[in-house]
Design a protein around this motif. Sequence first.
Motif, mmCIF file in Angstrom:
data_model
loop_
_atom_site.group_PDB
_atom_site.id
_atom_site.type_symbol
_atom_site.label_atom_id
_atom_site.label_comp_id
_atom_site.label_asym_id
_atom_site.label_seq_id
_atom_site.Cartn_x
_atom_site.Cartn_y
_atom_site.Cartn_z
ATOM 1 N N SER A 124 -15.803 -1.863 -0.918
ATOM 2 C CA SER A 124 -15.868 -3.424 -1.292
ATOM 3 C C SER A 124 -15.467 -3.289 -2.954
ATOM 4 C CB SER A 124 -17.542 -3.571 -1.174
ATOM 5 O OG SER A 124 -18.373 -3.070 -2.332
ATOM 6 N N GLY A 125 -15.442 -4.427 -3.364
ATOM 7 C CA GLY A 125 -14.919 -4.730 -4.843
ATOM 8 C C GLY A 125 -16.239 -3.985 -5.994
ATOM 9 N N THR A 126 -17.216 -4.271 -5.486
ATOM 10 C CA THR A 126 -18.342 -3.911 -6.174
ATOM 11 C C THR A 126 -18.425 -2.437 -6.387
ATOM 12 O OG1 THR A 126 -19.661 -5.421 -5.635
ATOM 13 C CG2 THR A 126 -20.936 -3.823 -6.228
ATOM 14 N N THR B 287 -15.448 -1.360 -8.771
ATOM 15 C CA THR B 287 -15.664 -1.552 -10.326
ATOM 16 C C THR B 287 -16.996 -0.534 -10.797
ATOM 17 O OG1 THR B 287 -17.258 -3.256 -9.698
ATOM 18 C CG2 THR B 287 -15.238 -3.776 -10.458
ATOM 19 N N TYR C 53 -16.693 -11.590 -13.659
ATOM 20 C CA TYR C 53 -17.698 -11.173 -12.607
ATOM 21 C C TYR C 53 -16.975 -9.959 -12.011
ATOM 22 C CZ TYR C 53 -20.038 -10.580 -8.120
ATOM 23 O OH TYR C 53 -20.942 -10.021 -7.047
ATOM 24 N N HIS C 54 -17.435 -8.833 -11.932
ATOM 25 C CA HIS C 54 -16.948 -7.590 -11.510
ATOM 26 C C HIS C 54 -17.934 -7.061 -10.249
ATOM 27 C CE1 HIS C 54 -14.198 -8.027 -14.668
ATOM 28 N NE2 HIS C 54 -15.493 -8.027 -15.539
ATOM 29 N N GLY C 55 -18.460 -7.998 -9.422
ATOM 30 C CA GLY C 55 -19.375 -7.222 -8.344
ATOM 31 C C GLY C 55 -20.870 -7.251 -8.995
ATOM 32 N N GLU D 27 -11.005 -9.297 -15.839
ATOM 33 C CA GLU D 27 -10.211 -9.762 -14.920
ATOM 34 C C GLU D 27 -8.943 -10.204 -15.662
ATOM 35 O OE1 GLU D 27 -12.448 -12.570 -11.994
ATOM 36 O OE2 GLU D 27 -13.799 -12.174 -13.595
ATOM 37 N N ASN E 205 -13.539 -15.832 -11.963
ATOM 38 C CA ASN E 205 -14.750 -16.040 -11.483
ATOM 39 C C ASN E 205 -15.580 -17.341 -12.358
ATOM 40 O OD1 ASN E 205 -15.636 -14.442 -8.899
ATOM 41 N ND2 ASN E 205 -14.442 -12.958 -10.083
ATOM 42 N N ASP F 117 -9.797 -5.416 -13.619
ATOM 43 C CA ASP F 117 -10.274 -5.772 -12.385
ATOM 44 C C ASP F 117 -9.220 -6.534 -11.633
ATOM 45 O OD1 ASP F 117 -11.781 -6.605 -10.112
ATOM 46 O OD2 ASP F 117 -13.388 -6.973 -11.327
ATOM 47 N N VAL G 223 -9.324 -7.121 -8.250
ATOM 48 C CA VAL G 223 -10.038 -7.321 -6.951
ATOM 49 C C VAL G 223 -9.341 -8.763 -6.378
ATOM 50 C CG1 VAL G 223 -11.777 -7.953 -6.019
ATOM 51 C CG2 VAL G 223 -11.881 -6.036 -7.236
ATOM 52 N N ILE G 224 -9.368 -9.633 -7.298
ATOM 53 C CA ILE G 224 -8.820 -11.193 -6.929
ATOM 54 C C ILE G 224 -7.175 -10.897 -7.128
ATOM 55 C CG2 ILE G 224 -8.166 -13.490 -7.444
ATOM 56 C CD1 ILE G 224 -11.410 -13.753 -7.981
ATOM 57 N N LYS H 253 -10.408 -7.166 -1.589
ATOM 58 C CA LYS H 253 -9.795 -8.427 -1.196
ATOM 59 C C LYS H 253 -8.707 -8.450 -0.395
ATOM 60 C CE LYS H 253 -12.523 -11.289 -4.284
ATOM 61 N NZ LYS H 253 -13.567 -11.756 -3.820
HETATM 62 N N1 PLP Z 1 -14.317 -8.240 -9.077
HETATM 63 C C1 PLP Z 1 -13.797 -9.412 -8.981
HETATM 64 C C2 PLP Z 1 -13.089 -9.862 -9.683
HETATM 65 C C3 PLP Z 1 -14.446 -10.162 -7.864
HETATM 66 O O1 PLP Z 1 -13.935 -11.631 -7.812
HETATM 67 C C4 PLP Z 1 -15.218 -9.451 -7.024
HETATM 68 C C5 PLP Z 1 -15.871 -10.496 -5.891
HETATM 69 O O2 PLP Z 1 -15.652 -11.827 -5.754
HETATM 70 C C6 PLP Z 1 -15.535 -8.397 -6.966
HETATM 71 C C7 PLP Z 1 -15.171 -7.636 -8.258
HETATM 72 C C8 PLP Z 1 -16.793 -7.793 -6.092
HETATM 73 O O3 PLP Z 1 -16.037 -7.497 -4.917
HETATM 74 P P1 PLP Z 1 -16.655 -7.526 -3.612
HETATM 75 O O4 PLP Z 1 -17.521 -8.802 -3.159
HETATM 76 O O5 PLP Z 1 -15.850 -6.965 -2.446
HETATM 77 O O6 PLP Z 1 -17.819 -6.604 -3.806
#
Ligand code: PLP
Length: 428
Positions: A115-117, A120, A143-145, A205, A210, A238, A240-241, A266
């Motif tokens: 997962s993104g969480t 990070t 937001y980074h999880g 990001e 977020n 980050d 993730v997006i 993602k």
């Molecule tokens: N980092 C960013 C920029 C995100 O937008 C998100 C989730 O939306 C995450 C990290 C966390 O990812 P996850 O929801 O897969 O844990």
Amino acid sequence: MNERSRELYARACKVIPGGVNSPVRAFRAVGGNPLFVSRAKGAHLWDADGHEYIDYVGSWGPCILGHAPDEVREAIMDAAKHGSTFGAPTEREIELAEAVHAAVPSMAKVRLVSSGTEATMSALRLARGFTGRPRILKADGGYHGHADFLLVKAGSGAATLGIPGSAGVPEGTAQDTLTVPYNDLAAARACFELNGSQLAALIIEPVAGNMGVVLPRPGYLEGLRQLCTKHGALLIFDEVITGFRLAYGGAQARFGVTPDLTCLGKILGGGLPLAAYGGRADVMDRVAPDGDVYQAGTLSGNPLAVAAGLKTLELLRRPGTYEKLEALAARLADGLTQAAHTAGVPTYLARIGSMMTTFFTGADVRDYQSAKTADTARFGRYFTGMLQQGVYLAPSQFEAGFVSLAHTEKLIDRTIEAAREVLRGLAA
Ligand code: PLP
């Protein structure tokens, strides 16, 4: 008219906190009951009552190809024939790491997670292990999880110490997270001047997604790069997006700024749970078993997720992918802007590539503070109106909307038509 969704929500609330497995799904910011989804294909999803929607959430980012692309589904089913998890290395994990490295050359070495969480959280542990420093810096509204030390709200000033943004986060943990306003290079500079020797990393990001979509001002990312280099802190993007969203090489390819570490999620998993962190070899070599920074996962590099990710990346490499996304998203953004203008509803539409947010404010949105000038009640009415018109948007003002390769000009035009109608009603 959403009877079945209502029933399911009531039933869910008895056994699942808030009836949902991730808070923003609950529609709390816009009112009403969440729609329960029964299936999705291409640019559409269907709720439990059988209504059809044009979807701009895309599962919050992963569905860049649209929902359930046949090729990805087949890749997952093929992989499943051979077993769904082994807890041992596979050749296809190497292929995916190689594909990530080819796409994002700054990721010399890559570790797959789920997962993104996790990505990070692990990248920041690594940054702390590598630098021997305790603190991290992030942007207000970034937001980074949901790791403890990342759930820290905006402080009141550049070097303000963090306060817990969630119950259950120990104050000591939150205190090591500093925050500065996004896009404010002077604030970041001041924070580094004060805390530079304590800072392990700046996590950002590169395009905020977020607080709604907020674009970096020219020179901002370059300035952050310089600050990190000067003070010996790691720069973590980050993505993730933004990874595979803004370009095949992500935001770093688009802006030409190279971080030390990158987090992906993602899109990388093609709709299955998969994420990654990676970067400079000398930093990544500190990850166990080579190094002393521990990180592990039972399902890391899961074969089904890896198969979905590999196929997704292969499809994204087809020529014209990002040009098509750009054209579709520009058409939508232009149409929405015009519709708001005609209706006399003040909005600020932020877009880059296929991610965008319509903020219901007359202000320029450049950070979390200005994003918060948006009229969230008005957004709620817009959201509900669009839903009634068969358009499914993210149920919060402070989220990104995504266009996929499955959207067509016709669907975009139908969306604009719906927005015209709804915005006219909002102005009245
Ligand atoms: N980092 C960013 C920029 C995100 O937008 C998100 C989730 O939306 C995450 C990290 C966390 O990812 P996850 O929801 O897969 O844990």
